[in-house]
Design a protein around this motif. Sequence first.
Motif, PDB file in Angstrom:
ATOM      1  N   CYS B  83      -6.189  17.709 -29.732  1.00  0.00           N
ATOM      2  CA  CYS B  83      -4.830  17.404 -29.289  1.00  0.00           C
ATOM      3  C   CYS B  83      -3.985  18.651 -29.162  1.00  0.00           C
ATOM      4  N   TYR B  85      -0.726  18.392 -29.060  1.00  0.00           N
ATOM      5  CA  TYR B  85       0.555  18.086 -29.691  1.00  0.00           C
ATOM      6  C   TYR B  85       0.462  18.209 -31.201  1.00  0.00           C
ATOM      7  N   ASN B  92      -4.621  14.060 -36.395  1.00  0.00           N
ATOM      8  CA  ASN B  92      -5.194  14.896 -35.330  1.00  0.00           C
ATOM      9  C   ASN B  92      -4.256  15.992 -34.847  1.00  0.00           C
ATOM     10  N   ARG B  93      -3.106  16.128 -35.473  1.00  0.00           N
ATOM     11  CA  ARG B  93      -2.138  17.108 -34.986  1.00  0.00           C
ATOM     12  C   ARG B  93      -2.800  18.476 -34.846  1.00  0.00           C
ATOM     13  N   SER B 128      -6.593   8.055 -27.411  1.00  0.00           N
ATOM     14  CA  SER B 128      -7.067   9.439 -27.351  1.00  0.00           C
ATOM     15  C   SER B 128      -6.017  10.444 -27.778  1.00  0.00           C
ATOM     16  N   LYS B 200       6.924  14.698 -28.137  1.00  0.00           N
ATOM     17  CA  LYS B 200       7.068  13.434 -27.411  1.00  0.00           C
ATOM     18  C   LYS B 200       8.540  13.143 -27.206  1.00  0.00           C
TER      19      LYS B 200
HETATM   20  S1  SF4 Z   1      -0.101  11.147 -32.329  1.00  0.00           S
HETATM   21 FE1  SF4 Z   1      -1.307  11.439 -30.467  1.00  0.00          FE
HETATM   22  S2  SF4 Z   1      -0.221  13.062 -29.417  1.00  0.00           S
HETATM   23 FE2  SF4 Z   1       0.517  13.138 -31.495  1.00  0.00          FE
HETATM   24  S3  SF4 Z   1      -0.828  14.596 -32.518  1.00  0.00           S
HETATM   25 FE3  SF4 Z   1      -1.715  12.619 -32.820  1.00  0.00          FE
HETATM   26  S4  SF4 Z   1      -3.189  12.408 -31.204  1.00  0.00           S
HETATM   27 FE4  SF4 Z   1      -1.804  14.044 -30.605  1.00  0.00          FE
END
Ligand code: SF4
Lengths: 267, 469
Positions: B83, B85, B92-93, B128, B200
């Motif tokens: 990711c 973001y 997953n950041r 995803s 976001k």
């Molecule tokens: S919420 Fe979605 S966009 Fe934000 S870090 Fe996690 S996977 Fe990435």
Amino acid sequence: MGTILLCEDSLEGIFTGIYKAYERKENHTECKLQAGEIENYQLFAEYVRVQREEELAKKVSRTICRDLGMEAYLCICQAIATEDKNKADAVYHTVVEGINCFKQSTISKNSSCSTFQFYGIMGNLTNPYVQKVFELSRSAGNEIMRMKEILRFRELENGILFAKIGPKCNVLSFIAPHFADRLPLENFVIYDHLRHLFVVHPAKQDWFIVTGEHFDKEITERFSEKEKEYEALFTHFCHTIAIRERKNLNLQRQMLPLRFRDYMVEF
Amino acid sequence: MDAISTVNRENLIIQKDSGLSIMEKLEILSDSAKYDVACTSSGVERKGDGTGIGNTVSAGICHSFATDGRCISLLKVLFTNECIYDCKYCINRKSNDVRRTSFTPQEICDLTIEFYRRNYIEGLFLSSGIINNPNYTSELIYEALYKLRYEYRFQGYIHVKTIPGTDPVLVEKLGYLADRMSINLELPTAEGLKRLAPNKHRKTILTPMRQIQNGINNNKNELAVYNHASQFVPAGQSTQVIVGATPETDYEIINVAENLYQKFDLKRVFYSAFVKVNEDKELPALAGGPPLLREHRLYQADWLLRFYGFQAKELLSEERPNFNILLDPKCDWALRHLELFPVEINRADYQILLRIPGIGVKSAKRIIRARRSSKVEFEDLKKMGVVLKRALYFITCNGKMMYNTKIEEDYITRNLLNVKEKLPFDVNGVTYRQLSLFDDKTFTESQPVAEVVGEDEMERIQKKIIRVS
Ligand code: SF4
């Protein structure tokens, strides 16, 4: 002195019994229908055995569909799939009540059977027979739904998908259409090991039911190579998808009673 | 294959994970997908066409239950956990040091088909992380779904998550392959979002939500004109809100939900008790673990909004902004409106019956049915699934109350608190049967699970009843 009609424990048997009960032109309250064998012999009752007859059964099923409606027909079929001892009598008197209501509703719009016009006979939940059929069909419905959830196919060496189930009632003819619709191109077999019944679905063809205790068990225990891999993948998936911080085994058990787990590859 | 696909497909998949087995990938990509609570496969009824594999059942089917008691209905995975973001609440950041991997479209197809034919799942829930950029990611997802639908002729359920910032053309194309689409609101307010998900924006979330809504509506008209038109997101769209990561009140949250239902025609809003997976000074400590009771109350209230004719402002207010811990929102409401009770079971109309604690949609429906042929008595109510120990303070049958009880707030409250509420979690867990079901169960405890109907069915029945009564 009442009459007790004894019929075979099957859809056709019970429907034939209902036909015969009407044929006798007796008061329906004096007459009982019993599927299977006599349990408690009643001294002052007249017992009459009824042989099942496909043609008569078909007539009764057409009448039920036409006068009582499809919803009621489905409830009745599901009630008959249960193992309840009094199911045949409940179905019989529900049909009687339904036909009476149907007749009345065609005569007068304001009859006491006004529920019937809106909801059919199954809405008449204050009638004890209807209530019984309703309860039975509900419990069969639960089991049917459960089987659609927990049934697991395993791929055999010869490519056939094979599933073994042990349901509380005879669900096969209710679940077969569901799987045939989803898996039209597969050869599959579902085996009810408590009743020794099989659904057989050859690819691109109609399914059918086979009975028999003797079959080659060994073949059904030889799995394809990919089978073990996918079982392992799914089992692992079920573990990783759980949120540790919310662990709650009691609830898991509540949602998925232990009796089903023997049939599920992930447990 | 199509105009949008400009990327070279051969190079799409990151090379560095080539050593991982499919088992390892599944582990990583399901582990990071699990915080998304929506696992329902409901909302669309579709028969198979005989040329491939799969169908859908409008009530949805739960195939298994995980150790947290939640239902397993779909193969819920991320396409990738890469990711760009850095959302603070997300495992997953970008700044987290975790193993990263991606599926190939082929791997997604193999897993879905092989799981489906063994009856493990109803379909796929594909979400995803964002790899390279939103369009690039969405194209990969599109490729997987296209393959599944057209090469494998898969007709089971597909829920796809929209990646914020994706080109509207691509969003539309995805909509024709998916049954349900969702885009997570994430935090209830724009400020919350800004604080915890700096990349976001409220706008990039609401714009596609509106686009999908319009798509669904236009498609309905098209379907009415040409019945061969293909279906656009037939199971509708949903969203998820994280509860307890930011300081919004319950009142704010249910107002947001009500808005989403009314203005965006959402099918479902899911509430997810915040699970702290990252250490970050912006995140609350949450000593007691995820706020499960709060989440539960929100689901109960959500159900009241959607099926019981309640409005958010009836349930809470600025002055009373949070739900009662001890009583469910419906009992709580009834106790504040004792002037409306007792209600006569044999006369009250459907909407009023629905407001009685202990009476759910199904039991109200049965009462209406049964009383057409004869007077309903207390013993009948029990068989119809009414929870009498809760309802008895609020009803009469043929003019009589069940016991000689007082209509008095303290008295009833005390008695209701003695009736132990069946919460779907004990010390530390919550469970869901497809959520639509579990809420109904809470209101009318004796409902057997299988009896529960799907959302659409429920609406259909309600309409029918309202017409009748
Ligand atoms: S919420 Fe979605 S966009 Fe934000 S870090 Fe996690 S996977 Fe990435």
